[in-house]
Design a protein around this motif. Structure first.
Motif, PDB file in Angstrom:
ATOM      1  N   LYS A 316      27.826  43.701  36.578  1.00 31.49           N
ATOM      2  CA  LYS A 316      28.532  43.169  37.747  1.00 31.49           C
ATOM      3  C   LYS A 316      27.557  42.829  38.864  1.00 31.49           C
ATOM      4  O   LYS A 316      27.656  41.770  39.502  1.00 31.49           O
ATOM      5  CB  LYS A 316      29.571  44.175  38.243  1.00 31.49           C
ATOM      6  N   GLU A 317      26.583  43.686  39.108  1.00 33.44           N
ATOM      7  CA  GLU A 317      25.588  43.448  40.158  1.00 33.44           C
ATOM      8  C   GLU A 317      24.816  42.156  39.900  1.00 33.44           C
ATOM      9  O   GLU A 317      24.599  41.368  40.812  1.00 33.44           O
ATOM     10  CB  GLU A 317      24.619  44.630  40.219  1.00 33.44           C
ATOM     11  N   ILE A 318      24.424  41.959  38.645  1.00 32.80           N
ATOM     12  CA  ILE A 318      23.631  40.752  38.294  1.00 32.80           C
ATOM     13  C   ILE A 318      24.483  39.494  38.456  1.00 32.80           C
ATOM     14  O   ILE A 318      24.043  38.510  39.047  1.00 32.80           O
ATOM     15  CB  ILE A 318      23.110  40.857  36.855  1.00 32.80           C
ATOM     16  N   ILE A 319      25.688  39.538  37.919  1.00 33.74           N
ATOM     17  CA  ILE A 319      26.583  38.375  37.982  1.00 33.74           C
ATOM     18  C   ILE A 319      26.898  38.004  39.423  1.00 33.74           C
ATOM     19  O   ILE A 319      26.863  36.830  39.808  1.00 33.74           O
ATOM     20  CB  ILE A 319      27.875  38.649  37.178  1.00 33.74           C
ATOM     21  N   GLU A 320      27.196  38.998  40.239  1.00 30.46           N
ATOM     22  CA  GLU A 320      27.512  38.732  41.640  1.00 30.46           C
ATOM     23  C   GLU A 320      26.287  38.185  42.386  1.00 30.46           C
ATOM     24  O   GLU A 320      26.439  37.329  43.272  1.00 30.46           O
ATOM     25  CB  GLU A 320      28.046  39.990  42.306  1.00 30.46           C
ATOM     26  N   ALA A 321      25.094  38.651  42.035  1.00 33.74           N
ATOM     27  CA  ALA A 321      23.873  38.128  42.666  1.00 33.74           C
ATOM     28  C   ALA A 321      23.690  36.658  42.339  1.00 33.74           C
ATOM     29  O   ALA A 321      23.288  35.860  43.201  1.00 33.74           O
ATOM     30  CB  ALA A 321      22.672  38.934  42.201  1.00 33.74           C
ATOM     31  N   ILE A 322      23.996  36.283  41.099  1.00 30.95           N
ATOM     32  CA  ILE A 322      23.897  34.866  40.698  1.00 30.95           C
ATOM     33  C   ILE A 322      24.957  34.037  41.415  1.00 30.95           C
ATOM     34  O   ILE A 322      24.684  32.939  41.920  1.00 30.95           O
ATOM     35  CB  ILE A 322      24.051  34.729  39.169  1.00 30.95           C
ATOM     36  N   GLN A 323      26.165  34.563  41.480  1.00 35.38           N
ATOM     37  CA  GLN A 323      27.262  33.838  42.100  1.00 35.38           C
ATOM     38  C   GLN A 323      27.036  33.577  43.584  1.00 35.38           C
ATOM     39  O   GLN A 323      27.556  32.619  44.148  1.00 35.38           O
ATOM     40  CB  GLN A 323      28.584  34.585  41.896  1.00 35.38           C
ATOM     41  N   LYS A 324      26.227  34.408  44.226  1.00 37.22           N
ATOM     42  CA  LYS A 324      25.953  34.245  45.657  1.00 37.22           C
ATOM     43  C   LYS A 324      24.958  33.132  45.962  1.00 37.22           C
ATOM     44  O   LYS A 324      24.804  32.749  47.130  1.00 37.22           O
ATOM     45  CB  LYS A 324      25.454  35.575  46.245  1.00 37.22           C
ATOM     46  N   LEU A 325      24.238  32.678  44.946  1.00 34.25           N
ATOM     47  CA  LEU A 325      23.244  31.623  45.170  1.00 34.25           C
ATOM     48  C   LEU A 325      23.896  30.321  45.619  1.00 34.25           C
ATOM     49  O   LEU A 325      24.984  29.983  45.185  1.00 34.25           O
ATOM     50  CB  LEU A 325      22.436  31.382  43.884  1.00 34.25           C
TER      51      LEU A 325
END
Length: 325
Positions: A316-325
């Motif tokens: 979840k942390e990784i996916i959300e970090a990507i989605q914030k770009l």
């Protein structure tokens, strides 16, 4: 006079010896991939190699073996694990077999558009979350290489997920890719990269999914005449370096390679954008049926995959970090 000649001889001898020592200390790293030399990925990899030589003053060089000279992607990846090969460029989906986290990059519609995918490639997220996660398997991620957006092609238009029903679709050796095609109603059929053309020609598979550049450059357009821009994934390819090789490099050499990798990634992105435009025009000139379907039905069919991946520990942390770009 004799003394001058002697001193001159000693000076020349010392110079030759110094050059010999420098040559002996110079190191060559070998990098293999399966693309042609005019492919955007090779252009990016060559820029990487050139930058390594430049930053190291020629003391560290990278020799590239294109066109599958040293084997297919699976073979070169295995050689890299054992240290028989220093580096390889493999399909981003194949990378997940070395570290499941790489599968995040192949989640259907992970990226909202290609600009976000490019921002991800150039960000610190690959280094932070992906590159070192495969170290225990014997390889470390080094850089991401642009691979465009992937869409479906066959001998009929794939304008809705229902159009995939019953079709045998070539996919990489990737659990994520197989889940995606299956979710849309197709029959996922893994076929090695080098065998796709013959598999399409012999009707072993009905279609495949890849970028417009791969579709044209690999001559799949000679067999399949319909290309549908659903752009379900925008997975970058990955350059892996053997952990055995990495550990023998000095901190300075490691830093040189990391800096050069950033250059290679950027050049591959620029070259890919230019190639895509050229190959799109070639497809039009060839009379390929190009369609731009509504992406939402494809998103709806595969959204559960993203939801499932979000539940995995640390994802979840990784996916959300990507989605914030």
């Amino acid at each position: 006079m004799k003394l001058q000649k002697t001193l001159l001889g000693l000076t020349i001898g010392a110079t030759v010896l110094a050059m010999s020592v420098a040559t002996a200390q110079a190191r060559e790293l070998r990098l293999a991939h399966g693309m042609t030399v005019d492919n955007a990925q090779h252009i990016g990899l060559q820029a990487f190699a050139d930058e390594v030589a430049k930053l190291s003053n020629g003391e560290l060089t990278v020799t590239i073996y294109p066109n599958g000279q040293l084997g297919g992607e699976r073979e070169t990846a295995e050689q890299t694990v054992t240290g028989a090969l220093d580096m390889c460029k493999i399909n981003g989906s194949l990378a997940e077999t070395f570290e499941p986290k790489y599968g995040i990059m192949s989640i259907p519609f992970m990226f909202r558009d290609y600009d976000q995918a490019k921002a991800f490639m150039l960000s610190d997220l690959p280094e932070k979350y992906f590159f070192h996660s495969s170290k225990e398997r014997g390889v470390i991620g080094l850089m991401l290489i642009a691979a465009g957006s992937r869409s479906f092609y066959a001998n009929k238009a794939i304008d809705t997920p229902d159009d995939l029903a019953g079709l045998k679709m070539r996919v990489p050796e990737s659990d994520m890719s197989m889940r995606m095609v299956r979710a849309m109603g197709g029959q996922p059929t893994p076929v090695p990269w080098s065998e796709i053309y013959s598999a399409l020609q012999q009707k072993i598979v009905d279609g495949a999914e890849n970028s417009i550049s791969s579709f044209v450059e690999q001559r799949h357009c000679e067999v399949n005449k319909y290309y549908s821009f659903d752009e379900h994934t925008m997975t970058p390819d990955v350059v892996l370096i053997s952990d055995l090789t990495w550990e023998t490099l000095s901190p300075e050499e490691q830093n040189i390679i990391k800096k050069a990798a950033k250059v290679g990634t950027q050049v591959s992105i620029t070259a890919w954008d230019e190639n895509d435009a050229k190959n799109l025009q070639k497809a039009k000139d060839m009379g390929i049926h190009l369609s731009y379907p509504d992406k939402q039905p494809f998103r709806d069919k595969t959204k559960f995959i993203l939801d499932e991946e979000m539940q995995k520990e640390g994802y979840k942390e990784i996916i959300e970090a990507i989605q914030k770009l």
